[in-house]
Design a protein around this motif. Structure first.
Motif, mmCIF file in Angstrom:
data_model
loop_
_atom_site.group_PDB
_atom_site.id
_atom_site.type_symbol
_atom_site.label_atom_id
_atom_site.label_comp_id
_atom_site.label_asym_id
_atom_site.label_seq_id
_atom_site.Cartn_x
_atom_site.Cartn_y
_atom_site.Cartn_z
ATOM 1 N N ALA A 24 -6.405 -30.982 6.058
ATOM 2 C CA ALA A 24 -7.200 -31.834 6.934
ATOM 3 C C ALA A 24 -6.790 -33.280 6.682
ATOM 4 N N ARG A 80 -3.558 -37.486 5.119
ATOM 5 C CA ARG A 80 -3.336 -36.167 5.724
ATOM 6 C C ARG A 80 -2.865 -35.211 4.634
ATOM 7 N N GLN A 88 -11.653 -34.398 8.230
ATOM 8 C CA GLN A 88 -11.451 -34.213 9.667
ATOM 9 C C GLN A 88 -10.345 -33.199 9.893
ATOM 10 N N GLU A 89 -10.716 -32.081 10.471
ATOM 11 C CA GLU A 89 -9.729 -31.087 10.883
ATOM 12 C C GLU A 89 -9.367 -31.388 12.330
ATOM 13 N N LYS A 90 -9.353 -30.412 13.183
ATOM 14 C CA LYS A 90 -8.878 -30.734 14.539
ATOM 15 C C LYS A 90 -9.926 -31.491 15.353
ATOM 16 N N LYS A 91 -11.127 -31.471 14.906
ATOM 17 C CA LYS A 91 -12.177 -32.082 15.728
ATOM 18 C C LYS A 91 -12.849 -33.251 15.002
ATOM 19 N N THR A 99 -12.770 -31.677 26.826
ATOM 20 C CA THR A 99 -11.479 -32.247 27.212
ATOM 21 C C THR A 99 -11.584 -32.742 28.650
ATOM 22 N N HIS A 150 -1.863 -31.381 3.485
ATOM 23 C CA HIS A 150 -1.410 -30.080 3.978
ATOM 24 C C HIS A 150 -1.210 -29.159 2.786
ATOM 25 N N ARG A 154 -11.629 -35.131 24.214
ATOM 26 C CA ARG A 154 -10.219 -35.521 24.212
ATOM 27 C C ARG A 154 -9.853 -35.933 25.638
ATOM 28 N N ASN A 188 -18.756 -33.441 18.575
ATOM 29 C CA ASN A 188 -17.472 -32.723 18.567
ATOM 30 C C ASN A 188 -16.357 -33.449 19.292
#
Lengths: 109, 112
Positions: A85, A104, A38-41, B10, A106, B108, B105
């Protein structure tokens, strides 16, 4: 109570290093163990493991399940910054899906 | 291949306002559908899952509800949002109990 415990909680390494992420569990009668990135989404699927001792590989990533010792590991060799991620371990039972809290990772350039 | 559509990406809503998040899927029929929430710095929490039209199982009692009016549509709702409803909401599908989850996706949501 069913548990999925991932370790370490967070990890910082340099690009090119190899990392091993751990997932131990106290869950009975599960169908499969899955790893997600899982990255930012949203989490993206990496591996599904159903049998003990059979390694799954995809490029620099590999994973294996040990049903006797109740754990799985996810290895990443020659890490790159794009590997940064949260990595999630998930156990899939018929009646529920149990998520670990994630590791997590990095990667420093 | 299957696709999961979630919108909006969002959302900022005041406390006490209603909520409706929609998830639609393509490329598969009769999937198991799931709503998850991920609060900041925490793991994924299962909110609801559905194995078919009109069939909803709730994992955590709270002020949220879910509905599945069509095979490929899963809706998450609230009549009155709380501050604690802030988080990242993910819709997911699985073809069966032993299939990997695939996620949309996400939305948020910030409740102010």
């Amino acid at each position: 109570e069913d548990k999925v415990v991932q370790s370490p909680l967070s990890l910082v390494v340099h690009e090119g290093d190899t990392v091993t992420l751990n997932c131990s569990y106290e869950v009975t009668n599960f169908r499969s163990l899955l790893w997600y990135k899982q990255e930012k989404k949203a989490p993206t699927f990496l591996f599904m493991l159903t049998s003990s001792g059979i390694e799954k590989k995809s490029g620099r990533l590999s994973s294996i399940l040990d049903k006797k010792e109740l754990f799985s590991i996810l290895n990443i060799t020659a890490t790159q910054t794009g590997d940064s991620a949260v990595y999630l371990c998930v156990l899939n039972r018929d009646d529920k899906i149990i998520f670990g809290k994630g590791t997590r990772l990095h990667i420093l350039p | 291949s299957q696709t999961i559509h979630q919108w909006p990406a969002t959302l900022v809503q005041p406390v006490g306002s209603p909520l409706s998040l929609e998830c639609t899927v393509e490329g598969t029929s009769n999937p198991n559908l799931y709503w998850y929430r991920q609060a900041a710095g925490r793991g994924l929490q299962l909110l609801f899952y559905s194995v078919g039209i009109g069939q909803i199982s709730s994992e955590v009692p709270q002020n949220l509800s879910a509905s599945r009016p069509q095979d490929r549509q899963f809706i998450l709702s609230s009549k009155k949002l709380l501050l604690s409803d802030s988080g990242f909401y993910l819709c997911a599908l699985a073809r069966g109990y032993n299939s990997p989850l695939h996620f949309g996706n996400g939305t948020r949501l910030t409740v102010t």
